[in-house]
Design an enzyme around this catalytic site. Sequence first.
Site, PDB file in Angstrom:
ATOM      1  CE1 TYR A   1      39.333  40.272  43.700  1.00  0.00           C
ATOM      2  CE2 TYR A   1      37.074  39.472  43.807  1.00  0.00           C
ATOM      3  CZ  TYR A   1      38.466  39.481  43.472  1.00  0.00           C
ATOM      4  OH  TYR A   1      38.739  38.161  43.050  1.00  0.00           O
TER       5      TYR A   1
ATOM      6  CE  LYS B   1      38.394  39.254  39.823  1.00  0.00           C
ATOM      7  NZ  LYS B   1      39.419  38.479  39.098  1.00  0.00           N
TER       8      LYS B   1
END
Length: 225
Positions: A125, A129
């Site tokens: 994750y 990003k």
Amino acid sequence: MEKKAVVIGATGLVGGLLVDRLLKHSSYREVHVFVRRPLTLEHPKLKQHIVDWDQLHEAADWFTGVSDLYCCLGTTIKKAGSQENFRKVDYDYVVEAGKLAKQHGVTQMLVISSMGANADSRVFYSRTKGEMEDALTALGFNSLQIFRPSLILGDRNETRIGEQLGAYAMKLLDRWMTGKAAKYRAIPAATIAQAMINIALVGTRGHHVYSNEVIHVLGTEASVV
């Protein structure tokens, strides 16, 4: 001069609040939203465009004359169903929108990322990003404003049990989250939306990243320009 904005991710928690505030703001004459299905919202300033995110290039001309691109796109791996689908939303769609906007003269992009974003992270994750941030930086916008919030608080249209429990716990702990722990404080979606607008209206050039603590300050109503 009145501004023209595009919002992607308008059906999400922050995006919905952002659109509402932009429509009420005198600095914006038009607010365009790219959505899969129409919003129930109606307003003279609001222009809705139904898009296929996998064919976003077909919507490229709608960026013409836009000054600010607000990006609130984001999902969860659980909702997306796989890491591949998550990356498609949180990286591919965001970066493609940035590319098209830059090609059509948009000078400022404001995007929600996440606390801990880092292209070198071992966490999928956070790595996704971080890679998204790096790809947008490489596009060379005159103004790129990146917001890295912690857990986002607010009323969602969907049920996320894990986030609801986390939000409840964070609210209970909030008063004790001072000093080094302050940077982890949960943040209301409305605060993020207001911070994005406040920064957009300042028109700061260059690439800037705003931490969770800074967003808390920037998103106060008193900061409105």
